[in-house]
Design a protein around this motif. Structure first.
Motif, PDB file in Angstrom:
ATOM      1  N   TYR A  73       0.840  -1.213   0.000  1.00  0.00           N
ATOM      2  CA  TYR A  73       0.000   0.000   0.000  1.00  0.00           C
ATOM      3  C   TYR A  73       0.871   1.258   0.000  1.00  0.00           C
ATOM      4  CZ  TYR A  73      -3.389  -3.557   1.206  1.00  0.00           C
ATOM      5  OH  TYR A  73      -4.140  -4.696   1.188  1.00  0.00           O
ATOM      6  N   VAL A  74       1.944   1.202   0.776  1.00  0.00           N
ATOM      7  CA  VAL A  74       2.851   2.356   0.846  1.00  0.00           C
ATOM      8  C   VAL A  74       3.457   2.624  -0.527  1.00  0.00           C
ATOM      9  CG1 VAL A  74       5.050   3.168   1.810  1.00  0.00           C
ATOM     10  CG2 VAL A  74       3.377   2.042   3.301  1.00  0.00           C
ATOM     11  N   LEU A  75       3.919   1.562  -1.180  1.00  0.00           N
ATOM     12  CA  LEU A  75       4.591   1.761  -2.468  1.00  0.00           C
ATOM     13  C   LEU A  75       3.587   2.120  -3.571  1.00  0.00           C
ATOM     14  CD1 LEU A  75       7.291  -1.061  -2.237  1.00  0.00           C
ATOM     15  CD2 LEU A  75       7.533   1.376  -1.729  1.00  0.00           C
ATOM     16  N   ALA A  76       2.350   1.595  -3.451  1.00  0.00           N
ATOM     17  CA  ALA A  76       1.317   1.982  -4.429  1.00  0.00           C
ATOM     18  C   ALA A  76       1.006   3.470  -4.290  1.00  0.00           C
ATOM     19  CB  ALA A  76       0.049   1.153  -4.208  1.00  0.00           C
ATOM     20  N   VAL A  77       0.954   3.933  -3.042  1.00  0.00           N
ATOM     21  CA  VAL A  77       0.693   5.364  -2.822  1.00  0.00           C
ATOM     22  C   VAL A  77       1.862   6.189  -3.362  1.00  0.00           C
ATOM     23  CG1 VAL A  77       0.540   7.120  -1.017  1.00  0.00           C
ATOM     24  CG2 VAL A  77      -0.891   5.086  -0.874  1.00  0.00           C
TER      25      VAL A  77
END
Ligand code: NAD
Length: 453
Positions: free
Chosen positions: A98-102
Motif C-alpha cells: 500500500y505504501v509503495l502503491a501510494v
C-alpha cells in the motif's frame, strides 16, 4: 501549510484532524469510499475519545476535508503524509504494497514540489524505496512528454507515529517526542515546523536521518513489548511460588533506572502494532544477518500468554467445558478503543468454544467489530448490552480488557447474577477487593488468590 494525508485510518485521521486544528488546510484521502462518505456526512468510523468533536470543529472551520480523489487532493499540496496500513506479510515482514502503491500514485499525480512524509510504520530503508518509486513515476511522465514533471522536486521524510489508540489525540497534541528523519535538512525542518504548535512548553522534535527514524519506531515498540513479556514471565513464577507480582512490580518500578511504565502483567499484548511490528523487526534482523534471540523470546512469551486465561479456566473446570457458560468483560485489545486486532479475547473465546463452552460477551465499544468481523458467524457467542446482564446464568466471569467501567463493579450484583461466584481477572483489576476472602473464587495473573489444582 496545505497538507494531504493519504490513508484515513487511526493514524491518518488523527494526524489530519490535529494538523487542521492548528490552522493548516488538510485533505484526508482514502480509497475506501464508504469511509470517506461517512466522514463527509459527519460519522466518525472509529471510536477514539475526543476525535468526534475535533473532526466536526475542523470541518466547520473549513480546514478539514475528506476525499477519494487523490489527484485533486495533491493539486496544491505542499506536504503529503503516507498513513496507509502496513499489514504483516506471510513471512512476518511488513507488507509495503500500500505504501509503495501510494508512492507511485504521488509520482504520477503530483503537480507541485512536495515533501512526502512516511508516517506509516515501515522497515528501515523504506524512505529510499519510496523515493525511488516516486522518481521512477516522474521519469515515466517525462518520457511520455509531460513537461511539468521535469520541473518537479520532492523530498522524502520519515516521521513515525507513536500515538496510542484510546489516547491518540492527547498523544498527538502532547507528544513525549516527535521523530523526524530527513536526509535533506530543509525538508526535515519543514515537517518539524508542523509540530511547533504542539511544542509551546518545550521543543521535543528529534531530527535524525531517515534510517535511524525508521528503526526508532520499531525499537520503541519492541522495548515496550519486552517489558510486558518480562513481567508476564515473572508473573508465571509468582503464580507457582505464591508471590505477588503487583508487589514485585512496585519493587522494581520504583528503581529510577527501570521506571514503572509498561510493567503490568496480563493476558498478553495485542493490537495492530506490537505483534506486527515485533515480527517485522525480527524479519528485518534476519534479513541483515542479526540474530533476534531476545525479540523472538518476547514474541514467544506473548504467544503463550494469550493462552493463560484458557489454561486457568481449564485448570478450574477441566478440558471439557460443555454445559458451561462463560461471561466475558472486554473484547477490544485495550480500553478506550473498538480495535480488536490481535486482541487476547479472540483466542480465548475460540478456545472456550472449541472445548464446548457457551460464551456471553460485553464490551463498551467493540461489539460491532466482534459481530461483523473478528468473531463473526460464531455459534454459541451471545452479545449483551449491559455488563451485568451478560453475567446471567454464567459459570464464571473473565475480565479480558480493563475498561474503566469494569474497575469498581458491584460485586454483590456479580455474585447474584453468576451461577457460581468465580472470577478470572486477566488484567489484575480486582486484586484490591480481596475477592477470594469474600466468597469468590478469584484467579488473576501472578496474584495469590484461590489456588488451582
Ligand atoms: P488503518 O488500517 O486503520 O487505516 C489505513 C487506511 O489506509 C485505511 O482506511 C485504508 O483504506 C487506507 N488505504 C489503503 N490503501 C490506500 C491508498 N492507496 N490510498 C488511500 N488510502 C488507502 O491503519 P492505521 O492503524 O491507521 O495504521 C496506519 C499505519 O500507521 C500503519 O503502518 C501502522 O502500523 C501505523 N501505526 C498505527 C498505530 C495505531 O495505533 N493504529 C500507531 C502508530 C503507527
Amino acid at each position: 501549510m496545505r497538507i494531504t494525508v493519504i490513508g484515513t485510518g487511526y493514524v491518518g485521521l488523527v494526524t489530519g484532524t490535529c494538523f487542521a486544528s492548528t490552522g493548516n488546510r488538510v485533505v484526508c484521502v482514502d480509497t475506501n469510499h464508504e469511509k470517506i462518505a461517512q466522514l463527509q456526512s459527519g460519522v466518525i468510523p472509529i471510536f477514539e475519545p475526543g476525535l468526534d468533536e475535533m473532526v466536526h470543529r475542523g470541518v466547520e472551520s473549513g480546514d478539514l476535508h475528506f476525499s477519494t480523489n487523490l489527484e485533486d487532493a495533491l493539486s496544491s499540496a505542499q506536504v503529503v503524509f503516507i498513513a496507509v496500513g502496513t499489514p504483516m506479510g506471510e513471512d512476518g515482514s511488513a507488507d509495503l504494497r500500500y505504501v509503495l502503491a501510494v508512492a507511485e500514485s504521488i509520482g504520477q499525480l503530483m503537480k507541485t514540489d512536495l515533501v512526502v512524509v512516511d508516517k506509516s510504520t515501515v522497515p528501515v530503508g523504506t524512505a529510499d524505496r519510496v523515493r525511488a518509486v516516486i522518481a521512477q513515476a516522474l521519469r515515466n511522465r517525462i518520457d511520455s512528454g509531460d513537461s511539468v514533471a521535469a520541473s518537479l522536486k520532492f523530498d522524502v521524510v520519515s516521521n513515525p507515529e507513536f500515538l496510542k489508540e484510546g489516547s491518540a489525540i492527547a498523544d498527538f497534541t502532547r507528544p513525549d517526542r516527535v521523530v523526524v528523519g530527513a536526509d535533506n535538512e530543509a525538508a526535515g525542518q519543514l515537517v518539524a515546523s508542523l509540530y511547533e504548535p504542539f511544542m509551546i512548553q518545550s521543543h521535543r522534535v528529534l531530527l535524525m536521518d531517515t534510517r535511524s527514524a525508521e528503526i526508532t519506531k520499531y525499537a520503541a515498540n519492541a522495548m515496550l513489548a519486552a517489558r510486558i513479556s518480562f513481567m508476564n514471565e515473572i508473573a508465571k513464577l509468582c503464580d507457582h511460588v505464591g508471590a505477588n507480582t503487583s508487589r514485585v512490580r512496585l519493587g522494581i518500578g520504583s528503581d529510577t533506572r527501570i521506571g514503572s511504565a509498561f510493567l503490568y502483567p496480563g493476558c498478553g499484548y495485542g493490537g495492530s502494532c506490537f505483534p506486527k511490528n515485533g515480527k517485522a523487526l525480527i524479519q528485518t534482523m534476519k534479513e541483515n544477518g542479526v540474530d533476534p534471540t531476545l525479540l523472538q523470546s518476547v514474541e514467544d512469551v506473548n504467544r503463550k500468554q494469550k493462552q493463560i486465561m484458557l489454561e486457568k479456566v481449564v485448570a478450574r473446570f477441566g478440558n471439557d467445558l460443555s454445559g458451561k457458560t462463560v461471561a466475558i468483560w472486554g473484547l477490544a485489545f485495550k480500553p478506550n478503543t473498538d480495535d480488536m486486532r490481535e486482541a487476547p479475547a479472540i483466542e480465548t473465546i475460540h478456545g472456550l468454544l472449541e472445548r464446548g463452552a457457551k460464551v456471553q460477551a460485553f464490551d463498551p465499544e467493540a461489539m460491532e467489530q466482534a459481530k461483523t468481523c473478528y468473531l463473526s458467524g460464531l455459534e454459541n457467542v451471545a452479545y449483551f448490552e449491559n455488563k451485568y446482564d451478560v453475567l446471567n446464568g454464567a459459570d464464571a466471569l473473565l475480565l479480558m480488557t480493563e475498561w474503566p467501567a469494569f474497575r469498581s463493579p458491584d460485586f454483590d450484583e456479580i455474585r447474584e447474577r453468576l451461577r457460581e461466584p468465580i472470577v478470572f481477572d486477566g488484567r489484575n483489576q480486582f486484586e484490591r477487593f480481596h475477592l477470594h476472602e469474600n466468597g469468590f473464587e478469584y484467579f488473576a495473573i501472578g496474584i495469590p488468590g484461590t489456588k488451582l489444582g
